[in-house]
Scaffold this motif. Sequence first.
Motif: not given
Length: 194
Positions: A30-52
């Motif tokens: 499912l993740e692979w198929v979603q990644l191959k979709q043209p509308q896959t959004e790449f949305s980088p943002r600041p992430i608190q590593f330890k919490t994540m």
Amino acid sequence: DSIPPEEQKKFLTLIYSQTEHTLKLLEDLLEWVQLKQPQTEFSPRPIQFKTMIEEVLIGFSTVLQTKEVTIEIQAHPNLQITADLKMIQTILRNLISNAIKFSYPQQKIIVQAKEEQEEYRIAIIDFGAGMDTVTLNKLKKTGSYHSSLGTKGEVGTGLGLELCKELLEHHKGKLVIESKKDEGSTFLFTLPKI
């Protein structure tokens, strides 16, 4: 009722293992198929590593407890990385899952995260089965890996690492793999600072 308890346990363990494998395969597909979709959004943002990473590890609590494997997080408590949250969680889930799979009971896995001048370096280090030189070179050369059984007979899909590499491409990151047979493996990935 006619099946002895030992046999029941054996069958239930087999059913559980196959169900886990099927679920993991479906999630990866499912993740692979979603990644191959043209509308896959790449949305980088600041992430608190330890919490994540602590949130990612919640999903492994049962298997960690069952296998008696511990995870040590080595990261500054205030470390922030800039990345696509969903993609980084997927990468971490796959690499941690592999580390658990190839760790022996009562071993430790280390999750390291460091901020360098131009990039973030995140490593998943296990001290388990490791890979021989032939397997490691094949993995580095072809970029694909045929899944092998874990230290307690766990099965994988063979898709996880390929998925990680594709997700890292979105971040313009790299994956570096080091491993020694019977000594463990390190899967280190870099994320350029955006």
